[in-house]
Motif scaffolding. Structure first.
Motif, PDB file in Angstrom:
ATOM      1  N   SER A  27       0.829  -1.200   0.000  1.00  0.00           N
ATOM      2  CA  SER A  27       0.000   0.000   0.000  1.00  0.00           C
ATOM      3  C   SER A  27       0.866   1.253   0.000  1.00  0.00           C
ATOM      4  CB  SER A  27      -0.893  -0.008   1.246  1.00  0.00           C
ATOM      5  OG  SER A  27      -1.667   1.159   1.321  1.00  0.00           O
ATOM      6  N   GLY A  28       0.357   2.288  -0.614  1.00  0.00           N
ATOM      7  CA  GLY A  28       1.020   3.586  -0.557  1.00  0.00           C
ATOM      8  C   GLY A  28      -0.048   4.645  -0.341  1.00  0.00           C
ATOM      9  N   GLY A  29       0.361   5.773   0.159  1.00  0.00           N
ATOM     10  CA  GLY A  29      -0.627   6.841   0.347  1.00  0.00           C
ATOM     11  C   GLY A  29       0.079   8.168   0.490  1.00  0.00           C
ATOM     12  N   GLU A  47      -3.684   3.344   9.161  1.00  0.00           N
ATOM     13  CA  GLU A  47      -4.896   2.524   9.090  1.00  0.00           C
ATOM     14  C   GLU A  47      -5.049   1.901   7.700  1.00  0.00           C
ATOM     15  OE1 GLU A  47      -7.940   0.861  11.041  1.00  0.00           O
ATOM     16  OE2 GLU A  47      -6.629   2.367  11.955  1.00  0.00           O
ATOM     17  N   LYS A  48      -4.798   2.724   6.680  1.00  0.00           N
ATOM     18  CA  LYS A  48      -4.921   2.253   5.299  1.00  0.00           C
ATOM     19  C   LYS A  48      -4.000   1.058   5.045  1.00  0.00           C
ATOM     20  CE  LYS A  48      -4.407   3.734   0.507  1.00  0.00           C
ATOM     21  NZ  LYS A  48      -3.865   4.713  -0.447  1.00  0.00           N
ATOM     22  N   ALA A  49      -2.793   1.134   5.560  1.00  0.00           N
ATOM     23  CA  ALA A  49      -1.814   0.085   5.276  1.00  0.00           C
ATOM     24  C   ALA A  49      -1.980  -1.145   6.171  1.00  0.00           C
ATOM     25  CB  ALA A  49      -0.400   0.639   5.423  1.00  0.00           C
ATOM     26  N   ILE A 143       6.633   6.176 -11.237  1.00  0.00           N
ATOM     27  CA  ILE A 143       6.530   7.547 -10.716  1.00  0.00           C
ATOM     28  C   ILE A 143       5.373   7.587  -9.725  1.00  0.00           C
ATOM     29  CG2 ILE A 143       6.067   9.978 -11.275  1.00  0.00           C
ATOM     30  CD1 ILE A 143       8.488   9.123 -12.794  1.00  0.00           C
ATOM     31  N   ARG A 144       5.654   8.052  -8.531  1.00  0.00           N
ATOM     32  CA  ARG A 144       4.612   8.150  -7.513  1.00  0.00           C
ATOM     33  C   ARG A 144       4.123   9.602  -7.429  1.00  0.00           C
ATOM     34  NH1 ARG A 144       1.744   3.877  -4.915  1.00  0.00           N
ATOM     35  NH2 ARG A 144       0.585   5.132  -3.446  1.00  0.00           N
ATOM     36  N   VAL A 145       2.855   9.818  -7.780  1.00  0.00           N
ATOM     37  CA  VAL A 145       2.280  11.161  -7.687  1.00  0.00           C
ATOM     38  C   VAL A 145       2.042  11.483  -6.221  1.00  0.00           C
ATOM     39  CG1 VAL A 145       0.368  12.670  -8.376  1.00  0.00           C
ATOM     40  CG2 VAL A 145       1.125  10.817  -9.893  1.00  0.00           C
ATOM     41  N   ARG A 171     -12.155   9.227  -3.789  1.00  0.00           N
ATOM     42  CA  ARG A 171     -11.568  10.459  -3.283  1.00  0.00           C
ATOM     43  C   ARG A 171     -10.113  10.593  -3.731  1.00  0.00           C
ATOM     44  NH1 ARG A 171     -11.816  13.611   1.995  1.00  0.00           N
ATOM     45  NH2 ARG A 171      -9.759  14.546   2.008  1.00  0.00           N
ATOM     46  N   GLU A 172      -9.340   9.530  -3.509  1.00  0.00           N
ATOM     47  CA  GLU A 172      -7.909   9.570  -3.849  1.00  0.00           C
ATOM     48  C   GLU A 172      -7.682   9.561  -5.354  1.00  0.00           C
ATOM     49  OE1 GLU A 172      -5.852   6.312  -2.065  1.00  0.00           O
ATOM     50  OE2 GLU A 172      -6.301   6.959  -0.019  1.00  0.00           O
ATOM     51  N   ALA A 173      -8.434   8.687  -6.039  1.00  0.00           N
ATOM     52  CA  ALA A 173      -8.178   8.493  -7.470  1.00  0.00           C
ATOM     53  C   ALA A 173      -8.608   9.708  -8.280  1.00  0.00           C
ATOM     54  CB  ALA A 173      -8.884   7.234  -7.964  1.00  0.00           C
TER      55      ALA A 173
HETATM   56 MG    MG Z   1      -3.605   4.210  -3.735  1.00  0.00          MG
END
Ligand code: MG
Ligand code: WAQ
Ligand code: MG
Ligand code: MG
Length: 258
Positions: A27-29, A47-49, A143-145, A171-173
């Motif tokens: 996971s990434g955030g 929490e996400k990860a 590449i990580r935005v 929301r994220e996308a």
């Molecule tokens: Mg993501």
């Protein structure tokens, strides 16, 4: 020096780091926080990860850094949901939406030939619109935005207004796709999740908006990724800098009469 107002908070989590070559991205955030919200932001990413359908991480890094660059505010792309009955129908639609967005058919075909390797990186792969060749040099990382978020409550107001179930992924996308598409080097984006329990993906472009496609893969499939089609006539390094470093807030002030 002036006091920084915002902080970029980023997380990445993976599995099997003992053997780096076999390391699996979990996971990434990335989000933007004020100083007083850092604790909450770190918790959201933690929490996400920790509760991820790709598995339990055995390595996680969460970091924050002050943002020095001036912030940009942009409106979310228009959203449309395309219901499809199968993954095959979804992929056919994705290709036709890419063509509508101005991507030559031979470029799309070339990308699909290389698809399995393009789905591996933990970030996005950049492909030249004209040649269909991969043009970033980030190999298995991509590449990580980063430095992207909605202004507080703007997503909630947006999703209420359009009666869209405001899930965290959308929301994220939508924020990411809006940032990616707003630069002159951007032509279109193709995306679906690498999470085995999420099969909706999208094609996004400034011209055609954020076109959700309800099924782009089968349930259980852990392959997913992002491909950014780019105009290489534009300065590529400055686009990559923009994607990684330029702080962008998504701002939604309500609908306009159109
Ligand atoms: Mg993501
Ligand atoms: N920058 C670049 N690439 C990224 C980023 C990022 N910040 N985050 C994820 N990726 C790439 C990476 O290769 C992942 O494997 C892939 O995208 C999928 O990431 O209902 O959840 O976060 O409208 O699993 C889209 C539909 C959901 C949402 C996408 O992607 C909707 C999703 P995930
Ligand atoms: Mg994922
Ligand atoms: Mg991927």
């Amino acid at each position: 020096m002036e006091e920084a107002k915002y902080y970029s908070v980023r997380m990445r989590a993976s599995q099997n780091i003992a053997d780096q070559s076999e390391s699996k991205h979990i996971s990434g955030g990335e989000l933007i926080s004020t100083y007083s919200n850092i604790k909450e932001s770190v918790n959201i990413l933690l929490e996400k990860a920790l509760t991820h359908s790709r598995g339990n991480a055995d390595f996680m890094q969460i970091q924050f850094e002050a943002i020095q660059e001036p912030v940009e505010y942009i409106k979310p792309l228009e959203v449309r949901t395309n219901e499809v009955a199968s993954m095959e129908a979804g992929q056919v639609l994705a290709k036709s939406l890419l063509e509508k967005a101005g991507i030559p058919k031979k470029t799309i075909d070339k990308v699909y030939e290389n698809l399995s390797q393009y789905l591996e990186p933990a970030g996005a792969v950049l492909v030249d619109v004209q040649s269909g060749e991969r043009v970033d040099d980030r190999k298995n990382k991509g590449i990580r935005v980063s430095r992207i978020d909605w202004l507080p409550y703007h997503f909630e107001r947006w999703s209420d207004f359009y009666h869209i179930k405001g899930n965290q992924r959308l929301r994220e996308a939508l924020a990411l796709a809006t940032k990616v598409s707003s630069h002159p080097a951007a032509a279109a984006e193709l995306c679906w999740s690498d999470d085995p329990d999420y099969v909706t993906g999208y094609v996004a472009s400034k011209r055609e908006g954020y076109q959700r496609i309800t099924k782009l893969k089968e349930y259980g499939d852990e392959r997913g990724g992002r491909i950014f089609f780019v105009h290489c006539s534009e300065e590529l390094d400055s686009y990559i800098y923009y994607l990684e470093k330029k702080p962008v807030f998504i701002q939604w002030e309500g609908s306009r009469e159109e």
